[in-house]
Write an enzyme that holds these catalytic residues in place. Structure first.
Site, PDB file in Angstrom:
ATOM      1  N   LYS A 279       0.846  -1.181   0.000  1.00 29.67           N
ATOM      2  CA  LYS A 279       0.000   0.000   0.000  1.00 29.67           C
ATOM      3  C   LYS A 279       0.888   1.240   0.000  1.00 29.67           C
ATOM      4  CE  LYS A 279      -4.209   1.611   2.328  1.00 29.67           C
ATOM      5  NZ  LYS A 279      -5.147   1.322   3.436  1.00 29.67           N
ATOM      6  N   GLU A 363     -19.108  -6.784  10.122  1.00 30.49           N
ATOM      7  CA  GLU A 363     -20.050  -6.048  10.949  1.00 30.49           C
ATOM      8  C   GLU A 363     -21.065  -6.958  11.644  1.00 30.49           C
ATOM      9  OE1 GLU A 363     -18.431  -3.287   7.869  1.00 30.49           O
ATOM     10  OE2 GLU A 363     -19.336  -5.291   7.808  1.00 30.49           O
ATOM     11  N   ARG A 391     -25.433  -3.274   7.310  1.00 34.93           N
ATOM     12  CA  ARG A 391     -25.070  -4.660   7.042  1.00 34.93           C
ATOM     13  C   ARG A 391     -25.400  -5.578   8.216  1.00 34.93           C
ATOM     14  NH1 ARG A 391     -19.337  -4.770   4.104  1.00 34.93           N
ATOM     15  NH2 ARG A 391     -20.529  -5.938   2.592  1.00 34.93           N
TER      16      ARG A 391
END
Length: 622
Positions: A279, A363, A391
């Site tokens: 990244k 979640e 969610r």
């Protein structure tokens, strides 16, 4: 920079030599840095997929072959090589490029895949559709990060895709060890172990990779002769599920990526291609940023603009108070779904690392595990972006509320959020949570009320509570002139016939609007109910003295607070006429929060105009 030419598409990339590819990748990286540091947006994640994106578009024929990005915030490079590079300076601006794939922008964008762990399900469905239609030569590619693999939906999809045969599904695992923060859990450990088994960077004369690339996967796929002291073979979890697996590959070496992506494309059955990326690759400030590798950057300020005094954000106010509460209440714990710093739990983690649980991008697990903690005598504080709470709705209803669990949900970025687009506006939470029995919802209007309501919430141990606040800087403190049985009166008026009910951060705009309409001889009072679910009895009683009640919320109008107070006043035989101001129940285009509030008439001027319109309409009908 030829890559900036809007006429250039993936065909251009396929004509380049290896040396030219190196130059193009650097051009892309330079353009990313200059554009995104100016506009703001997701930088680190896109710097990490430059070579991978180029290789994908050299091997696969988009849009005939479908490439689905998960999460879509790393699709800027994809946008550039599909003809939109010159539009990158408009990124996340009104009428400009979306920060995610967008069907409105290009045939190369399949879905706005901006919530994690969904790409594999899309890919499985697309592959079945192609097979059913006899289009068996078309490939479907799902690019999914190791962070998104922590989501349960990914494994539901893998479980199903593993059974497919003669379906060209290529799952590219973009493994950089991070989502917003370092990836956690058993999946992260497993991928790290696979990295140690072999790594091919394309620089040697021989290919040392253990490809595990078989005509069919079975027990015979384990070749003990390939194991040495330096190179150990470990059967991957993907092979155990029934996938062919190739990797790990250097995600920044285009030739080796191309070689194995082409083999995966030709294989004909589902294949997992495991790529190792970094990244922020190629940009020092991102590579050296310890928290999130410049996952996102803010727009650079105008050279002529004075830097305003920095105010606290809503998130930072929560961060300070949850740390204070944890110091004095040992039963308080915090739960996050892969976003510890983003939702303000970084400070708490530094002081009490054993009291912050990061579930990864999961979640549903986060919410039900919080219910389990509550049943075990703790008080969990689940800190989450409002848009991601959607969610776990079933878990909130049947795992938390049904059992009377004392769980506090802190909903960051509630209401209009803006630049991240329709999938990230936190405009659904009030509509969804209104139907949850026993749940209490608070909407603070300023920093002191956030502190006060958070303290009140964690004292509730027999029902769930939720506190919602917007993205950005906290509003100026707005003291109440008086409190009546729990509701705050913010503006009295002289002899008002209109009651403005300001929800959370909308309260200051309501006060400003009430002062504006005074110039036109219209008298209005403003109250902040503080706790908006259930509708306070005190608010019902207070509303009896008014002819009009106007609720103002930066949430969807359907099923929001306006609907709740209208029903409550009707049930109580209160004769006031109720009007609800809020966000249209639609998918707003990406723009700033202020632009979205303005277009929805939720600014002081917009609210004042709405009040005038209500009175004029009523007068015309009488």
């Amino acid at each position: 920079m030829e890559i900036i030419d809007p006429a250039i598409g993936p065909d251009y990339l396929r004509k380049l030599s290896e040396d030219e590819l190196t130059s193009v990748c650097q051009e892309i990286r330079d353009h990313l840095v200059s554009s995104v540091t100016s506009t703001g947006g997701h930088l680190g994640s896109n710097l990490g997929v430059v070579e991978l994106t180029v290789a994908l578009h050299r091997v696969f024929d988009s849009p005939i072959d479908k490439v689905v990005w998960d999460i879509g915030h790393q699709s800027y490079v994809h946008k550039m090589v599909t003809g939109r590079a010159n539009e990158l300076p408009t990124l996340r601006k009104l009428d400009g490029l979306s920060g995610y794939p967008s069907q409105r922008e290009s045939v190369h964008d399949i879905v706005e895949n901006s919530h994690a762990s969904t790409s594999l399900a899309y890919a499985g469905g697309l592959a079945r559709a192609f097979e059913r239609r006899g289009e068996t030569e078309r490939s479907v590619v799902a690019v999914i990060g190791d962070g998104a693999l922590t989501g349960g939906m990914s494994w539901e999809a893998l479980n199903n895709i593993a059974l497919l045969r003669n379906h060209r599904v290529v799952i590219v695992v973009n493994d950089n060890g991070r989502s917003y923060a370092p990836t956690v859990g058993g999946i992260a450990s497993h991928l790290a172990a696979l990295q140690k088994s072999a790594f091919y960077d394309g620089t040697g004369t021989e290919d040392p990779i253990v490809t595990r690339y078989k005509e069919r996967v079975g027990p015979e796929s384990v070749n003990s002769e390939e194991s040495t002291d330096e190179l150990t073979y470990s059967r991957s979890i993907f092979e155990s599920l029934g996938f062919a697996y190739v990797g790990p590959l250097d995600g920044h070496h285009v030739p080796s990526l191309e070689e194995y992506l082409r083999r995966a494309k030709d294989y004909g059955d589902p294949v997992v291609v495991h790529c190792i990326t970094r990244k922020g690759n190629g940009y020092g400030p991102a590579e050296n940023e310890p928290i999130d590798r410049l996952h996102t950057v803010k727009p650079s300020p105008s050279s002529n603009a004075k830097s305003p005094a920095k105010k606290k954000s809503w998130t930072s106010v929560f961060s300070e108070e949850i740390s204070v509460l944890a110091d004095t209440h040992s039963h308080i714990v915090a739960v996050t779904a892969a976003m510890s710093d983003a939702v303000g739990l970084g400070r708490l983690f530094e002081v009490h690392p054993d009291r912050v649980m990061d579930t990864g991008i999961a979640e549903q697990y986060a919410v039900t595990s919080a219910a389990g903690m509550a049943l075990g005598g703790l008080h969990p504080v689940v800190s989450i972006y409002s848009t991601f709470l959607n969610r776990a709705f079933d878990q909130i209803v049947l795992d938390v509320a049904l059992h009377g669990c004392g769980v506090t949900f802190v909903l960051d970025r509630a209401g209009a959020t803006g630049e991240d687009g329709p999938s990230h506006n936190g405009m659904w939470d009030l509509s969804l949570l209104q139907v949850v029995p026993s749940l209490h919802i608070a909407a603070p209007r300023d920093a002191p009320s956030l502190v006060e309501q958070l303290r009140e919430a964690v004292r509730v141990d027999d029902a769930p509570t939720a506190i919602r606040f917007p993205k950005g800087e906290v509003t100026e403190d707005l003291p109440a002139s008086r409190r009546i049985d729990g509701i705050d009166v913010l503006h009295e008026g002289t002899d008002p016939e209109i009651l403005l009910v300001g929800i959370g951060a909308m309260a200051p705009s309501c006060v400003a609007a009430a002062k504006m309409v005074e110039e036109y001889g219209i008298d209005a009072a403003v109250v902040d109910p503080r706790w908006i679910k259930p509708v306070p009895d005190a608010l019902v009683h207070f509303a009896r003295r008014f002819r009009y009640v106007v609720s103002v919320e930066d949430s969807g109008r359907v099923g929001g607070f306006g609907s709740a107070i209208s029903q409550r006043l009707t049930d109580a035989n209160v004769m006031a006429r109720v009007h609800s101001l809020g966000l249209p129940q639609d998918f707003p285009e990406h723009c700033s929060r202020s632009e979205l509030l303005n277009s929805s008439c939720l600014t002081p001027h917009g609210i004042a105009s709405s009040i005038q319109g209500i009175l004029e309409s009523d007068s015309a009908h009488n």
